[in-house]
Write an enzyme that holds these catalytic residues in place. Structure first.
Site, PDB file in Angstrom:
ATOM      1  N   ARG A 112       0.814  -1.228   0.000  1.00  0.00           N
ATOM      2  CA  ARG A 112       0.000   0.000   0.000  1.00  0.00           C
ATOM      3  C   ARG A 112       0.841   1.269   0.000  1.00  0.00           C
ATOM      4  O   ARG A 112       0.334   2.355   0.269  1.00  0.00           O
ATOM      5  CB  ARG A 112      -0.985   0.021   1.166  1.00  0.00           C
ATOM      6  CG  ARG A 112      -2.037  -1.086   1.106  1.00  0.00           C
ATOM      7  CD  ARG A 112      -3.183  -0.796   2.069  1.00  0.00           C
ATOM      8  NE  ARG A 112      -4.192  -1.824   1.994  1.00  0.00           N
ATOM      9  CZ  ARG A 112      -4.249  -2.884   2.786  1.00  0.00           C
ATOM     10  NH1 ARG A 112      -3.326  -3.047   3.721  1.00  0.00           N
ATOM     11  NH2 ARG A 112      -5.212  -3.759   2.656  1.00  0.00           N
ATOM     12  N   LYS A 134       3.858  11.514 -11.898  1.00  0.00           N
ATOM     13  CA  LYS A 134       3.037  10.578 -12.679  1.00  0.00           C
ATOM     14  C   LYS A 134       3.839   9.298 -12.902  1.00  0.00           C
ATOM     15  O   LYS A 134       4.947   9.339 -13.426  1.00  0.00           O
ATOM     16  CB  LYS A 134       2.641  11.189 -14.016  1.00  0.00           C
ATOM     17  CG  LYS A 134       1.603  12.280 -13.910  1.00  0.00           C
ATOM     18  CD  LYS A 134       1.382  12.992 -15.224  1.00  0.00           C
ATOM     19  CE  LYS A 134       0.697  12.140 -16.255  1.00  0.00           C
ATOM     20  NZ  LYS A 134       0.341  12.917 -17.474  1.00  0.00           N
ATOM     21  N   GLU A 176      11.634  17.021 -25.356  1.00  0.00           N
ATOM     22  CA  GLU A 176      10.892  17.469 -24.172  1.00  0.00           C
ATOM     23  C   GLU A 176      11.318  18.870 -23.745  1.00  0.00           C
ATOM     24  O   GLU A 176      10.516  19.639 -23.206  1.00  0.00           O
ATOM     25  CB  GLU A 176      11.087  16.477 -23.025  1.00  0.00           C
ATOM     26  CG  GLU A 176      10.458  15.106 -23.259  1.00  0.00           C
ATOM     27  CD  GLU A 176       8.932  15.110 -23.164  1.00  0.00           C
ATOM     28  OE1 GLU A 176       8.354  16.182 -22.873  1.00  0.00           O
ATOM     29  OE2 GLU A 176       8.333  14.048 -23.376  1.00  0.00           O
ATOM     30  N   LYS A 218       7.887  22.680 -15.763  1.00  0.00           N
ATOM     31  CA  LYS A 218       7.015  21.585 -15.347  1.00  0.00           C
ATOM     32  C   LYS A 218       6.587  21.711 -13.893  1.00  0.00           C
ATOM     33  O   LYS A 218       5.411  21.518 -13.574  1.00  0.00           O
ATOM     34  CB  LYS A 218       7.711  20.246 -15.571  1.00  0.00           C
ATOM     35  CG  LYS A 218       6.801  19.052 -15.277  1.00  0.00           C
ATOM     36  CD  LYS A 218       7.295  17.772 -15.886  1.00  0.00           C
ATOM     37  CE  LYS A 218       6.254  16.666 -15.726  1.00  0.00           C
ATOM     38  NZ  LYS A 218       6.673  15.397 -16.373  1.00  0.00           N
ATOM     39  N   GLU A 228      -3.739  16.565 -12.856  1.00  0.00           N
ATOM     40  CA  GLU A 228      -4.105  16.749 -14.264  1.00  0.00           C
ATOM     41  C   GLU A 228      -5.603  16.952 -14.461  1.00  0.00           C
ATOM     42  O   GLU A 228      -6.249  16.273 -15.252  1.00  0.00           O
ATOM     43  CB  GLU A 228      -3.616  15.558 -15.114  1.00  0.00           C
ATOM     44  CG  GLU A 228      -3.466  15.894 -16.579  1.00  0.00           C
ATOM     45  CD  GLU A 228      -2.767  14.804 -17.370  1.00  0.00           C
ATOM     46  OE1 GLU A 228      -3.437  14.156 -18.179  1.00  0.00           O
ATOM     47  OE2 GLU A 228      -1.559  14.611 -17.164  1.00  0.00           O
ATOM     48  N   ARG A 232      -2.309  21.248 -15.903  1.00  0.00           N
ATOM     49  CA  ARG A 232      -1.277  20.246 -16.140  1.00  0.00           C
ATOM     50  C   ARG A 232      -1.446  19.551 -17.490  1.00  0.00           C
ATOM     51  O   ARG A 232      -0.490  18.984 -18.021  1.00  0.00           O
ATOM     52  CB  ARG A 232      -1.274  19.213 -15.004  1.00  0.00           C
ATOM     53  CG  ARG A 232      -0.163  18.179 -15.171  1.00  0.00           C
ATOM     54  CD  ARG A 232       0.053  17.352 -13.937  1.00  0.00           C
ATOM     55  NE  ARG A 232       1.137  16.399 -14.159  1.00  0.00           N
ATOM     56  CZ  ARG A 232       1.811  15.793 -13.194  1.00  0.00           C
ATOM     57  NH1 ARG A 232       1.517  16.039 -11.926  1.00  0.00           N
ATOM     58  NH2 ARG A 232       2.779  14.942 -13.475  1.00  0.00           N
ATOM     59  N   ASN A 236       0.975  17.747 -21.872  1.00  0.00           N
ATOM     60  CA  ASN A 236       0.735  16.685 -22.855  1.00  0.00           C
ATOM     61  C   ASN A 236       0.889  17.165 -24.291  1.00  0.00           C
ATOM     62  O   ASN A 236       0.539  16.439 -25.231  1.00  0.00           O
ATOM     63  CB  ASN A 236      -0.673  16.096 -22.665  1.00  0.00           C
ATOM     64  CG  ASN A 236      -0.800  15.335 -21.361  1.00  0.00           C
ATOM     65  OD1 ASN A 236       0.114  14.618 -20.959  1.00  0.00           O
ATOM     66  ND2 ASN A 236      -1.934  15.490 -20.694  1.00  0.00           N
ATOM     67  N   HIS A 239       1.818  14.739 -26.962  1.00  0.00           N
ATOM     68  CA  HIS A 239       1.877  13.392 -26.405  1.00  0.00           C
ATOM     69  C   HIS A 239       0.727  12.493 -26.835  1.00  0.00           C
ATOM     70  O   HIS A 239       0.886  11.277 -26.890  1.00  0.00           O
ATOM     71  CB  HIS A 239       1.944  13.459 -24.879  1.00  0.00           C
ATOM     72  CG  HIS A 239       3.323  13.756 -24.368  1.00  0.00           C
ATOM     73  ND1 HIS A 239       3.984  14.902 -24.694  1.00  0.00           N
ATOM     74  CD2 HIS A 239       4.160  13.043 -23.564  1.00  0.00           C
ATOM     75  CE1 HIS A 239       5.181  14.895 -24.098  1.00  0.00           C
ATOM     76  NE2 HIS A 239       5.312  13.783 -23.430  1.00  0.00           N
ATOM     77  N   HIS A 243       1.903   8.968 -28.262  1.00  0.00           N
ATOM     78  CA  HIS A 243       1.546   7.639 -27.774  1.00  0.00           C
ATOM     79  C   HIS A 243       0.920   6.799 -28.877  1.00  0.00           C
ATOM     80  O   HIS A 243       1.145   5.578 -28.953  1.00  0.00           O
ATOM     81  CB  HIS A 243       0.593   7.763 -26.581  1.00  0.00           C
ATOM     82  CG  HIS A 243       1.241   8.351 -25.374  1.00  0.00           C
ATOM     83  ND1 HIS A 243       0.517   8.842 -24.304  1.00  0.00           N
ATOM     84  CD2 HIS A 243       2.544   8.523 -25.044  1.00  0.00           C
ATOM     85  CE1 HIS A 243       1.354   9.291 -23.374  1.00  0.00           C
ATOM     86  NE2 HIS A 243       2.585   9.112 -23.813  1.00  0.00           N
ATOM     87  N   HIS A 254      10.312   7.517 -27.558  1.00  0.00           N
ATOM     88  CA  HIS A 254       9.280   8.420 -27.042  1.00  0.00           C
ATOM     89  C   HIS A 254       9.559   9.862 -27.463  1.00  0.00           C
ATOM     90  O   HIS A 254       8.655  10.575 -27.913  1.00  0.00           O
ATOM     91  CB  HIS A 254       9.212   8.323 -25.520  1.00  0.00           C
ATOM     92  CG  HIS A 254       8.215   9.254 -24.909  1.00  0.00           C
ATOM     93  ND1 HIS A 254       6.858   9.135 -25.122  1.00  0.00           N
ATOM     94  CD2 HIS A 254       8.380  10.344 -24.111  1.00  0.00           C
ATOM     95  CE1 HIS A 254       6.227  10.102 -24.474  1.00  0.00           C
ATOM     96  NE2 HIS A 254       7.130  10.847 -23.860  1.00  0.00           N
TER      97      HIS A 254
END
Length: 365
Positions: A112, A134, A176, A218, A228, A232, A236, A239, A243, A254
């Site tokens: 947990r 993330k 990036e 960032k 997000e 935020r 992306n 992105h 993806h 990437h």
């Protein structure tokens, strides 16, 4: 010399980003109240940092997106159980974005949740993947479709680790950095625009400044929107299509896919009157100047199939980021049934050249 950037998280929790030498900072950043530290790294980083990694308990995972699956996660959980790791154990992900994603997800779910940190060893990871909390894994080829928001206690970014990266992997990180400039730092964009790839690679002070500026773009956004739900989403930029490209064409890294994804949305922004052609031209030019692709290797119709299943979809719409100017982007929820009209493409699309350099890089502390 070090630079410290703090992210103020929920409930007063602080995540610290340190830009400086790993040899001087790693041991002192480890929490004094954690009785055990276990590194999670990949085979390449381990092979090139034997003394450093072997000085700690460690787990070595494979390389590539295939390591970000539930099958591989189960292997890590079992290794942690076999090592007797408990809730007081501190995990450190040492490697690129795949390692930090996996480590953050494992740390957030093992018993947990246990405490964790990152020691990123690629440019892309130092400026983006390891920053912001993330942590995602893949399912059926969909990137980071399963994940959590959870901040590491610290991220230690050592630019000296990047000197041995091959050009292709370094370029992936520059994608990036360019993205960060478009989103919120015109001066950062101008740095990329005003220097050659070789100058950025060879100028340690320039590279360090670009890394710090990217991180600040960032972290400023993440502090205001950690999960997000609004601002935020700007991070992306490029992105959603990146993806889709990665799912449809596995030969792109990437960063290369992000570069192509930015070009796609710039073209759409120009056609819809959101962005002027001159600014779009500057963006495409700097992407190409860094040796990154501005064209995509598959048919747009195929990409849109993957886009419609992206995790940023909500109901009958999907959130997309459009540049308005250098340093200014907006987020719009676009109806799914309007995507093909917005992202129309000429009948003959020139395929992007396939990269030839290996992505795996020797790294050393």
């Amino acid at each position: 010399m070090e630079e410290i950037i703090d992210i103020r998280c929920d409930e007063g929790v602080r995540s610290r980003i340190v830009v400086g030498p790993a040899s001087e900072n790693f041991s002192r950043l480890l929490p004094a109240d954690a009785p055990r530290t276990i590194l999670i790294t990949d085979a390449k980083v381990h092979a090139n940092n034997l003394a450093f990694v072997n000085a700690h308990e460690h787990i070595v995972i494979g390389q590539g997106e295939s390591s970000k699956t539930f099958v591989k996660l189960e292997e890590i959980y079992r290794q942690l159980l076999g090592m007797g790791a408990d809730r007081s154990t501190f995990l450190v992900g040492m490697g690129g974005g795949i390692v930090t994603d996996v480590t953050g997800f494992v740390a957030s779910t093992y018993m947990r949740g246990v405490r964790f940190a990152f020691l990123p060893t690629t440019l892309l990871s130092q400026v983006d993947a390891s920053i912001g909390g993330k942590n995602g894994v893949n399912l059926d080829g969909y990137k980071n479709i399963i994940g959590v928001f959870n901040q590491p206690e610290f991220v230690l970014c050592d630019p000296e680790l990047l000197s041995s990266l091959p050009d292709r992997e370094f370029r992936a990180g520059l994608a990036e950095i360019i993205k960060a400039g478009i989103i919120g730092d015109p001066e950062l964009f101008a740095m990329a625009e005003g220097h050659t790839f070789e100058e950025i690679r060879s100028d340690a002070d320039l590279l360090r400044e670009m890394i710090i500026r990217s991180i600040r773009v960032k972290t400023a956004i993440v502090e205001h929107d950690q999960r997000e739900r609004g601002e935020r989403r700007k991070l992306n930029l490029g992105h959603t299509f990146a993806h889709a490209i990665e799912k449809s064409f596995t030969n792109f890294s990437h960063g290369e896919a992000v570069a192509a994804g930015i070009a796609i949305v710039c073209d759409a922004a120009v056609r819809s009157g959101k962005l002027d052609e001159a600014t779009a031209g500057r963006i495409r030019a700097v992407i190409g100047r860094m040796g990154l692709p501005t064209e995509y290797p598959v048919e747009l119709k195929q990409l849109l199939i993957a886009v419609k299943a992206d995790k940023k979809r909500e109901g009958n719409g999907i959130y997309l980021v459009f540049p308005r100017d250098i340093g200014n982007c907006t987020v719009e929820k676009v109806p799914i049934d309007e995507l093909e009209a917005i992202f129309r493409v000429p009948a003959a699309t020139k395929p992007a050249a396939q990269p030839e350099e290996p992505l795996n890089a020797p790294l050393s502390l």
